[in-house]
Design an enzyme around this catalytic site. Structure first.
Site, PDB file in Angstrom:
ATOM      1  N   HIS A 211       0.844  -1.198   0.000  1.00  0.00           N
ATOM      2  CA  HIS A 211       0.000   0.000   0.000  1.00  0.00           C
ATOM      3  C   HIS A 211       0.882   1.252   0.000  1.00  0.00           C
ATOM      4  CE1 HIS A 211      -2.427   3.174   2.286  1.00  0.00           C
ATOM      5  NE2 HIS A 211      -3.035   3.043   1.131  1.00  0.00           N
ATOM      6  N   SER A 212       0.594   2.156  -0.923  1.00  0.00           N
ATOM      7  CA  SER A 212       1.157   3.496  -0.922  1.00  0.00           C
ATOM      8  C   SER A 212       2.691   3.455  -0.961  1.00  0.00           C
ATOM      9  CB  SER A 212       0.632   4.259   0.305  1.00  0.00           C
ATOM     10  OG  SER A 212       0.897   5.631   0.219  1.00  0.00           O
TER      11      SER A 212
END
Length: 379
Positions: A211-212
């Site tokens: 994520h991210s």
């Protein structure tokens, strides 16, 4: 007497019903839990040269095993900037998280805290500088972007559980969970490659979910240990190629395309300057601060990633809506088999960057991520 007994029975029945409802609302998947550390190295403590050693570079790993394991490969989750593995355990308002959902589907789960973050010790004088997200940044980018309108789609954000601002109990619990992070993504990348690479050697093969900020770690680990990663699922991975976007200053970043440290290209490169780039005008948009670079033709190939099916997921209301297309185009040009799912295209609306914590997070887990795994990952 009969009335008293009857009343008592009714009261006890109601109490039992209430207890059952409360229990049902919080119960999860029966599982075993343990933790361990991997990747540590020893170094002289700062200011000493007499053999007084300390460990650094290790990652905390939490291993969750459902009572009924039915899936052949575990899922390894790597959280984003400012976060820890707690991201995936439950939501800030107390609902079950993705770890529990995927255990209910028969998957073993591994969760890590990035090196020098959370339960993975940051060693003063050994590890690099840290920085932290302030309240205004978290509100405007993650939890209440609809109140700030820093990008066009921000107004569509509806799925955060609460009003997303300081003083709201859900926001306060979320913000309290955030941790200082290494300021240098290059340092983080080097340490994740070493420690999580060792973890993969110990437990692989896995399904890797990032994520991210940890998005680039997916490409790094896939390049480093391609035989141990069955698929990469990148939730709004850091990007776009070569330069930051949307939020000034729009400075150069990720000199190796999508990563801060070298990965394998064919033909080989010796320095980042060997990657010749040009602007892709069809995916650039100066009005929202996005310059999209691609390689000049013929594009070098990310040869160790070409055998790993990859999914990029983008929310409707996130700032990533403006540049994930550019990240995907770069992967495609480099030979990576990548599929891009925009949540609104599959009937999931109103999400921001922290999609897995939001009110419809389990819909995303089931209708997008699980579906991808089922059709992509072979035994």
């Amino acid at each position: 007497m009969f009335r008293v007994v009857t009343s008592l029975v009714l009261v006890l029945s109601l109490l039992f019903l209430l207890t059952s409802v409360q229990t049902k609302s919080i119960q999860g998947t029966l599982h075993r839990r343990n933790y361990f550390y991997v990747g540590e190295h020893y170094v002289n403590a700062p200011g000493t040269d007499n053999g007084t050693e300390i460990a650094f570079g290790q990652v905390y790993v939490e291993h969750l095993v459902p009572a009924n394991v039915t899936q052949p490969f575990p899922i390894l989750f790597i959280h984003g900037n400012g976060m820890t593995a707690t991201n995936f355990l439950n939501t800030p308002d107390g609902r079950l998280g993705w770890a529990d959902y995927f255990m209910s589907q028969g998957f073993e789960i591994y969760l890590v805290d990035q090196p020098s973050r959370g339960r993975s010790a940051w060693q003063i004088g050994v590890d690099g500088n840290q920085s932290a997200f302030n309240v205004a940044l978290v509100e405007s980018r993650f939890t209440a972007p609809q109140l700030f309108n820093l990008w066009p789609q921000a107004a569509l954000h509806t799925q955060w559980p609460g009003n997303g601002t300081a003083g709201d109990p859900v926001f306060d619990d979320f913000y309290a969970s955030m941790m200082p992070s290494l300021t240098s993504d290059e340092e983080s990348s080097i340490k994740v490659k070493a420690a999580v690479g060792k973890l993969l050697d110990d437990i692989g093969p896995v399904i890797l979910l990032t994520h991210s900020q940890s998005g680039q770690f997916g490409w790094i680990l896939g390049d480093f240990r391609p035989a141990l990663i069955k698929t990469i699922i990148a939730l709004e991975p850091i990007g776009p190629p070569f330069i930051n976007a949307v939020f000034p200053p729009l400075t150069p970043a990720r000199p190796f395309g999508l990563t801060e440290i070298p990965i394998t290209y064919s033909p080989p490169i010796t320095t980042s300057s060997d990657l010749h780039k040009q602007i892709n005008p069809s995916l650039s948009n100066s009005s929202v601060g996005v310059t999209c670079f691609q390689q000049t033709s013929p594009a070098r190939q990310m040869v160790n990633l070409v055998g790993i099916p990859t999914l990029v997921v983008t929310s409707q209301a996130s700032y990533h809506t403006d540049y994930d297309d550019c990240t995907v185009a770069y992967l495609q040009q480099a030979g990576v088999p990548v599929t891009h799912v925009r949540l609104e295209d599959v009937g999931i609306f109103g999400n921001g960057h922290m999609m897995f914590m939001e009110k419809n997070g389990l819909d995303i887990a089931e209708d997008v991520v699980l579906e991808w795994i089922q059709k992509t990952v072979q035994c």
